[in-house]
Design a protein around this motif. Structure first.
Motif, PDB file in Angstrom:
ATOM      1  N   HIS A 123      -1.385  -8.669  28.167  1.00  0.00           N
ATOM      2  CA  HIS A 123      -0.694  -7.382  28.129  1.00  0.00           C
ATOM      3  C   HIS A 123      -0.377  -6.944  26.705  1.00  0.00           C
ATOM      4  CE1 HIS A 123       2.958  -9.943  28.006  1.00  0.00           C
ATOM      5  NE2 HIS A 123       3.519  -8.899  27.412  1.00  0.00           N
TER       6      HIS A 123
ATOM      7  N   ALA B  94      -3.618  -5.519  25.361  1.00  0.00           N
ATOM      8  CA  ALA B  94      -3.829  -4.182  25.919  1.00  0.00           C
ATOM      9  C   ALA B  94      -2.967  -3.161  25.187  1.00  0.00           C
ATOM     10  CB  ALA B  94      -3.501  -4.184  27.415  1.00  0.00           C
ATOM     11  N   ARG B  95      -1.720  -3.543  24.875  1.00  0.00           N
ATOM     12  CA  ARG B  95      -0.807  -2.582  24.256  1.00  0.00           C
ATOM     13  C   ARG B  95      -1.171  -2.275  22.810  1.00  0.00           C
ATOM     14  NH1 ARG B  95       4.996  -4.525  26.816  1.00  0.00           N
ATOM     15  NH2 ARG B  95       4.367  -4.223  28.973  1.00  0.00           N
TER      16      ARG B  95
ATOM     17  N   PHE C 148      -6.507  -1.575  42.682  1.00  0.00           N
ATOM     18  CA  PHE C 148      -5.393  -2.183  43.419  1.00  0.00           C
ATOM     19  C   PHE C 148      -5.291  -1.579  44.815  1.00  0.00           C
ATOM     20  CE2 PHE C 148      -3.905  -2.062  38.887  1.00  0.00           C
ATOM     21  CZ  PHE C 148      -4.007  -3.417  38.636  1.00  0.00           C
TER      22      PHE C 148
ATOM     23  N   LEU D  98      -2.065   0.399  45.650  1.00  0.00           N
ATOM     24  CA  LEU D  98      -1.661   1.548  44.850  1.00  0.00           C
ATOM     25  C   LEU D  98      -2.491   2.771  45.223  1.00  0.00           C
ATOM     26  CD1 LEU D  98      -0.103  -0.563  43.241  1.00  0.00           C
ATOM     27  CD2 LEU D  98      -0.883   0.533  41.151  1.00  0.00           C
TER      28      LEU D  98
ATOM     29  N   VAL E 210       0.775   4.159  36.479  1.00  0.00           N
ATOM     30  CA  VAL E 210       1.498   2.909  36.256  1.00  0.00           C
ATOM     31  C   VAL E 210       1.215   2.308  34.875  1.00  0.00           C
ATOM     32  CG1 VAL E 210      -0.163   1.287  37.263  1.00  0.00           C
ATOM     33  CG2 VAL E 210       2.261   0.835  37.485  1.00  0.00           C
TER      34      VAL E 210
ATOM     35  N   ARG F 125       8.269   3.214  39.332  1.00  0.00           N
ATOM     36  CA  ARG F 125       7.141   2.751  38.539  1.00  0.00           C
ATOM     37  C   ARG F 125       7.116   1.224  38.475  1.00  0.00           C
ATOM     38  NH1 ARG F 125       5.559   4.494  32.397  1.00  0.00           N
ATOM     39  NH2 ARG F 125       3.554   3.459  32.405  1.00  0.00           N
TER      40      ARG F 125
ATOM     41  N   ALA G  84       5.611  -0.066  41.548  1.00  0.00           N
ATOM     42  CA  ALA G  84       4.149   0.056  41.542  1.00  0.00           C
ATOM     43  C   ALA G  84       3.528  -1.051  40.683  1.00  0.00           C
ATOM     44  CB  ALA G  84       3.734   1.437  41.028  1.00  0.00           C
ATOM     45  N   MET G  85       4.206  -1.361  39.569  1.00  0.00           N
ATOM     46  CA  MET G  85       3.706  -2.467  38.733  1.00  0.00           C
ATOM     47  C   MET G  85       3.732  -3.771  39.524  1.00  0.00           C
ATOM     48  SD  MET G  85       5.478  -1.928  35.052  1.00  0.00           S
ATOM     49  CE  MET G  85       5.202  -0.433  34.102  1.00  0.00           C
TER      50      MET G  85
ATOM     51  N   ARG H 131       3.522  -4.121  42.782  1.00  0.00           N
ATOM     52  CA  ARG H 131       2.428  -4.140  43.772  1.00  0.00           C
ATOM     53  C   ARG H 131       1.095  -4.419  43.090  1.00  0.00           C
ATOM     54  NH1 ARG H 131       2.384   1.201  46.021  1.00  0.00           N
ATOM     55  NH2 ARG H 131       4.108   1.694  44.644  1.00  0.00           N
ATOM     56  N   ALA H 132       0.890  -3.824  41.920  1.00  0.00           N
ATOM     57  CA  ALA H 132      -0.343  -4.088  41.184  1.00  0.00           C
ATOM     58  C   ALA H 132      -0.440  -5.577  40.866  1.00  0.00           C
ATOM     59  CB  ALA H 132      -0.380  -3.253  39.902  1.00  0.00           C
TER      60      ALA H 132
ATOM     61  N   ASP I 225      -1.378  -7.482  43.951  1.00  0.00           N
ATOM     62  CA  ASP I 225      -2.794  -7.272  44.278  1.00  0.00           C
ATOM     63  C   ASP I 225      -3.704  -8.080  43.358  1.00  0.00           C
ATOM     64  OD1 ASP I 225      -2.345  -5.555  46.332  1.00  0.00           O
ATOM     65  OD2 ASP I 225      -2.738  -3.719  45.200  1.00  0.00           O
ATOM     66  N   ASP I 226      -3.452  -8.012  42.064  1.00  0.00           N
ATOM     67  CA  ASP I 226      -4.361  -8.621  41.104  1.00  0.00           C
ATOM     68  C   ASP I 226      -3.624  -8.821  39.785  1.00  0.00           C
ATOM     69  OD1 ASP I 226      -6.453  -9.297  39.397  1.00  0.00           O
ATOM     70  OD2 ASP I 226      -7.879  -7.970  40.410  1.00  0.00           O
TER      71      ASP I 226
ATOM     72  N   ALA J 157      -3.724  -6.580  36.268  1.00  0.00           N
ATOM     73  CA  ALA J 157      -2.485  -5.884  35.909  1.00  0.00           C
ATOM     74  C   ALA J 157      -2.090  -6.242  34.476  1.00  0.00           C
ATOM     75  CB  ALA J 157      -1.363  -6.250  36.885  1.00  0.00           C
ATOM     76  N   GLY J 158      -2.200  -7.520  34.140  1.00  0.00           N
ATOM     77  CA  GLY J 158      -1.880  -7.951  32.779  1.00  0.00           C
ATOM     78  C   GLY J 158      -2.823  -7.332  31.760  1.00  0.00           C
TER      79      GLY J 158
ATOM     80  N   LEU K 150      -4.197  -4.636  31.834  1.00  0.00           N
ATOM     81  CA  LEU K 150      -3.970  -3.194  31.678  1.00  0.00           C
ATOM     82  C   LEU K 150      -2.641  -2.918  30.979  1.00  0.00           C
ATOM     83  CD1 LEU K 150      -5.274  -2.008  35.136  1.00  0.00           C
ATOM     84  CD2 LEU K 150      -6.295  -1.509  32.911  1.00  0.00           C
ATOM     85  N   GLY K 151      -1.979  -3.979  30.501  1.00  0.00           N
ATOM     86  CA  GLY K 151      -0.780  -3.760  29.705  1.00  0.00           C
ATOM     87  C   GLY K 151       0.518  -3.985  30.449  1.00  0.00           C
ATOM     88  N   ILE K 152       0.440  -4.421  31.716  1.00  0.00           N
ATOM     89  CA  ILE K 152       1.668  -4.693  32.453  1.00  0.00           C
ATOM     90  C   ILE K 152       2.141  -6.105  32.112  1.00  0.00           C
ATOM     91  CG2 ILE K 152       2.639  -5.030  34.769  1.00  0.00           C
ATOM     92  CD1 ILE K 152       0.664  -2.862  35.743  1.00  0.00           C
ATOM     93  N   ASP K 153       3.410  -6.228  31.735  1.00  0.00           N
ATOM     94  CA  ASP K 153       3.944  -7.536  31.368  1.00  0.00           C
ATOM     95  C   ASP K 153       4.232  -8.330  32.636  1.00  0.00           C
ATOM     96  OD1 ASP K 153       5.174  -9.757  30.412  1.00  0.00           O
ATOM     97  OD2 ASP K 153       6.624  -8.696  29.169  1.00  0.00           O
TER      98      ASP K 153
END
Ligand SMILES: Nc1ncnc2c1ncn2[C@@H]1O[C@H](COP(=O)(O)OP(=O)(O)OP(=O)(O)O)[C@@H](O)[C@H]1O
Ligand SMILES: [Mg+2]
Lengths: 231, 283
Positions: A71, A74-75, A88, A91, A99, B161, B164-165, B167-168, B171-172, B176-177, B179-182
């Motif tokens: 992450h 990515a950032r 997902f 989603l 998101v 939000r 949603a993070m 749930r993402a 799911d995967d 998710a990571g 794509l920038g989700i911590d």
């Protein structure tokens, strides 16, 4: 902007990438070609920090991202469109495009812009990502990476399994990326697609870069094509 | 009339099971950890709550502070212990098993072996008439709290939000990571919230079930049944599964008092043979 320097990556005891180096400059579209199983996806995963290399270095805008958490990478401005899309299921299309959204100074890629670019997605905003067609899922996978406004987008076989019409759509997207100055590292098996959009091409075999050239050179080099791509 | 009362009993117990199962299910869904310490969170919540009530006389304070204390405990467990074994299911499960015993001994040491029943809050200590019978208002309040928590969790998961993070991530987590989700922050958050809900169940259940050694294991077993029946990773599954198991448990004890857990496990086996992933599960 991206420098991969002599990386070795393995899954457990099986060595996949060996002493692989490459470079992407700002705004460039760089193609990566190679047959099944040569390590293209592993290269993408190494860059994203999902399967960090055992040795070697990866630099992005001068920062060492070799063992950084995905992450964080990515950032810093790297976008990832994984092989097989991996949208997902829980989603909606709208949530996919919200998101991960992040604004940057220039910020060409917004929610509104994505819908303008992919009207199909705009009509299915409240549907689950899993309910879309393969082509729409590919657009969504690209869209969710783009709304974070990356400066370099990694795309792993985006044309895989797409109908010709959708491949053309995707070409339109790559063209738009080029116009906006977003760099792309494009892994592909469709030679024609790469030849059409890439500025430079690397060919991978057995986990190494075995050839590096311009698309025009590759188009006429039937020896290299036969040896490494089987065409 | 007796049926209404038994049904309400089943539903209120089901709400407690929901509070336990919601966290258990989310933790598994996101991190693939089978958290065997979840029943301990419940019991610690009940004990800490009893101490707070004994010291201050305030049930409301216990209801707020005990879950927060246990949430902190959950967060520490995740950040400093489980994290070291990311995605290694066996070491993680064994670690939570170890914590189960450590916490059980600590609780025995601090609160002793005698059963403790928490006093009901004054406002809900009475009863109301249902037909010709009386029914404790506390149990009705329990049902209301369960529904409110379910609503809040649903709103959080579907409408924010952060939800949603989450749930993402379920799911995967890998994508998710990327794509920038911590995702690691989500892990800690979900562990803390899961522990908080379980402890909330412990305080709320205190006046009707009480706290005693071994309760941690018993409620954990029931919560696992709920999660398996409802489907791993699904909040809706935790709610429906909780109500189902609560009712089955209650009516089972009435009709087949000598068969105890039998009335829960047979329906569970039947449901699983038709839907191996549980009623609402995808995993
Ligand atoms: N998770 C994994 N564990 C072990 N080996 C793996 C794993 N993923 C890939 N491999 C192996 O590593 C090698 C390279 O795989 P990789 O997916 O990088 O190839 P690729 O060039 O992307 O292939 P394709 O064109 O089919 O997508 C293959 O031999 C593959 O079997
Ligand atoms: Mg691949």
């Amino acid at each position: 902007m991206l420098k991969v320097e002599n990386i070795y990556t393995n899954y457990g005891s099986s060595q996949v990438l060996q002493d692989l180096s490459l470079e992407v400059k700002p705004g460039e579209i760089v193609g990566i070609l190679g047959r099944n199983g040569v390590g293209k996806t592993t290269l993408m995963r190494s860059i994203m920090g999902l399967t960090p290399p055992r040795s070697g270095r990866i630099l992005f805008d001068g920062a060492d991202i070799t063992r950084m958490a995905p992450h964080r990478i990515a950032r810093l401005g790297l976008g990832y469109v994984p092989q097989g899309r991996r949208v997902f299921p829980s989603l909606s299309v709208r949530e996919h495009l919200q998101v991960t959204a992040r604004e940057r100074e220039a910020s060409p890629w917004t929610f509104a812009k994505m819908i303008e670019l992919f009207p199909n997605l705009g009509q299915r905003l409240d549907q689950s990502g899993a309910k879309l067609s393969g082509g729409e899922q590919q657009m969504l996978a690209a869209g969710r990476a783009l709304v974070a406004n990356p400066t370099l987008l990694l795309m792993d076989e985006p044309t895989e399994g797409l109908a010709p019409l959708m491949v053309r759509e995707l070409g339109r997207l790559v063209g738009a990326l080029k116009d906006s100055g977003t760099a792309v590292l494009l892994v592909e098996q469709q030679l024609a697609f790469v030849l059409k959009y890439a500025d430079r091409v690397y060919i991978v075999a057995k986990g190494q870069i075995v050839h590096h050239c311009l698309p025009a050179e590759l188009a006429t080099d039937s020896d290299v094509k036969a040896r490494y791509l089987g065409v | 009339m007796i049926w209404v009362i038994h049904t309400l009993n089943g539903i209120s117990f089901g709400m407690l099971l929901f509070l336990l199962a919601a966290g258990l299910s989310l933790i598994y869904g996101l991190m693939k950890i089978l958290n065997l310490t979840h029943g301990s969170y419940y019991l610690i919540g009940a004990y800490v709550g009893s101490t707070i009530i004994a010291k201050t006389g305030s049930f409301a304070l216990a209801l707020i502070v005990a879950p927060l204390v246990v949430a902190l405990l959950g967060a520490v467990m995740e950040r400093y212990f489980l994290r070291r074994f990311h995605l290694q299911e066996l070491p993680q499960t064994l670690l939570t098993f170890g914590f189960l015993f450590i916490f059980a001994d600590l609780m025995l040491w601090i609160w002793g072996g005698d059963p403790i029943v928490l006093p009901k809050p004054a406002a809900f200590s009475g009863s109301i008439s249902i037909g010709d019978a009386r029914y404790p208002t506390y149990r009705l309040a329990l049902i209301a709290v369960g529904l409110i928590v379910a609503l809040i969790l649903w709103w959080f998961q579907e409408r924010t939000r952060l939800g949603a993070m989450l749930r993402a991530g379920v799911d995967d987590a890998e994508i998710a990571g990327a794509l920038g989700i911590d995702v690691s922050l989500l892990f800690t958050l979900v562990f803390a919230v899961g522990a908080l809900l379980a402890a909330l169940g412990g305080v709320l259940g205190g006046p009707i079930i009480g706290a005693q050694p071994g309760a941690d294991f018993e409620v954990m077993l029931l919560a696992f049944v709920v999660v398996i029946v409802g489907g791993l990773g699904s909040l809706r599954g935790a709610l429906i599964g909780g109500l189902l198991v609560g009712l089955l448990d209650n009516f089972g004890k009435i009709f087949f008092p000598e068969l105890a857990l039998f009335t829960i496990f047979v329906p569970m086996a039947i449901i699983l043979s038709f839907r191996p992933t549980g009623l609402f599960g995808r995993l």
